[in-house]
Design a protein around this motif. Structure first.
Motif, PDB file in Angstrom:
ATOM      1  N   ALA A  21      46.237   5.625  -6.362  1.00 47.45           N
ATOM      2  CA  ALA A  21      46.932   5.244  -7.596  1.00 47.45           C
ATOM      3  C   ALA A  21      47.450   6.465  -8.359  1.00 47.45           C
ATOM      4  O   ALA A  21      48.586   6.459  -8.848  1.00 47.45           O
ATOM      5  CB  ALA A  21      46.003   4.425  -8.491  1.00 47.45           C
ATOM      6  N   TYR A 122      50.050  -2.793  -7.258  1.00 46.73           N
ATOM      7  CA  TYR A 122      49.257  -1.983  -6.343  1.00 46.73           C
ATOM      8  C   TYR A 122      47.821  -2.518  -6.256  1.00 46.73           C
ATOM      9  O   TYR A 122      47.264  -2.658  -5.170  1.00 46.73           O
ATOM     10  CB  TYR A 122      49.276  -0.525  -6.802  1.00 46.73           C
ATOM     11  CG  TYR A 122      48.229   0.341  -6.146  1.00 46.73           C
ATOM     12  CD1 TYR A 122      48.376   0.763  -4.823  1.00 46.73           C
ATOM     13  CD2 TYR A 122      47.098   0.722  -6.845  1.00 46.73           C
ATOM     14  CE1 TYR A 122      47.403   1.559  -4.224  1.00 46.73           C
ATOM     15  CE2 TYR A 122      46.132   1.512  -6.249  1.00 46.73           C
ATOM     16  CZ  TYR A 122      46.289   1.926  -4.939  1.00 46.73           C
ATOM     17  OH  TYR A 122      45.323   2.703  -4.358  1.00 46.73           O
ATOM     18  N   THR A 125      47.556  -5.747  -4.246  1.00 52.07           N
ATOM     19  CA  THR A 125      47.685  -5.473  -2.812  1.00 52.07           C
ATOM     20  C   THR A 125      46.457  -4.745  -2.276  1.00 52.07           C
ATOM     21  O   THR A 125      45.907  -5.121  -1.232  1.00 52.07           O
ATOM     22  CB  THR A 125      48.960  -4.644  -2.547  1.00 52.07           C
ATOM     23  OG1 THR A 125      50.078  -5.346  -3.086  1.00 52.07           O
ATOM     24  CG2 THR A 125      49.161  -4.394  -1.070  1.00 52.07           C
ATOM     25  N   PHE A 126      46.015  -3.710  -2.990  1.00 50.66           N
ATOM     26  CA  PHE A 126      44.855  -2.934  -2.548  1.00 50.66           C
ATOM     27  C   PHE A 126      43.626  -3.829  -2.399  1.00 50.66           C
ATOM     28  O   PHE A 126      42.939  -3.785  -1.380  1.00 50.66           O
ATOM     29  CB  PHE A 126      44.556  -1.805  -3.544  1.00 50.66           C
ATOM     30  CG  PHE A 126      43.336  -1.000  -3.178  1.00 50.66           C
ATOM     31  CD1 PHE A 126      43.447   0.131  -2.379  1.00 50.66           C
ATOM     32  CD2 PHE A 126      42.075  -1.372  -3.629  1.00 50.66           C
ATOM     33  CE1 PHE A 126      42.324   0.868  -2.029  1.00 50.66           C
ATOM     34  CE2 PHE A 126      40.944  -0.649  -3.285  1.00 50.66           C
ATOM     35  CZ  PHE A 126      41.065   0.484  -2.484  1.00 50.66           C
TER      36      PHE A 126
END
Length: 149
Positions: A21, A122, A125-126
């Motif tokens: 990140a 993000y 999805t992560f």
């Protein structure tokens, strides 16, 4: 029933999440602001440290309330989870960004919202990939153990 995460795995998950990140956020902010990479890097490292602590605390409490197999969580539930997490994080990070980059709260809010929008996608999805990968690894270990017994 899915195995619960131990503290060591939670730390691993949080660190992996934050390293990726931070790197991606610095690149994004460098493209959309005129701040130096060094200032953005320092700011994002501090923000990431706050986020990592918040991630550990928030998800520990969240998992106490939301029980069951994580890989079976619905899309709506995952959206709810990430919105709660990111909303709480904004409270801590806007003043930090304003102070370190010497911008007003509105500018810090706009920058943080941009990062938050990206990180929200993000994070979704992560966590989806992490949960499914973890479940696959646990199933594989269980199958390998059954074959070896």
């Amino acid at each position: 029933m899915t195995e619960k995460m131990e503290a060591t795995e939670r730390v691993f998950q949080a660190v992996l999440f934050e390293v990726l990140a931070v790197s991606l956020s610095i690149l994004g902010l460098a493209l959309f602001t005129d701040h130096a990479i060094g200032a953005l890097s320092g700011t994002m490292i501090i923000v990431a440290t706050i986020a990592m602590c918040w991630n550990f605390i928030f998800n520990w409490f969240f998992d106490r309330v939301a029980t069951g197999a994580k890989e079976k969580r619905s899309l709506l539930f995952r959206v709810f989870h990430v919105i709660l997490f990111q909303g709480g994080l904004l409270i801590f990070t806007i003043p930090v960004i304003a102070y370190i980059l010497n911008v007003n709260f509105w500018q810090a809010f706009i920058m943080d919202i941009g990062v938050t929008f990206f990180i929200t996608l993000y994070a979704f999805t992560f966590n989806l990939v992490y949960d499914h990968t973890r479940a696959y690894i646990l199933r594989s270990k269980k199958s390998a153990h059954a074959v070896n017994v």
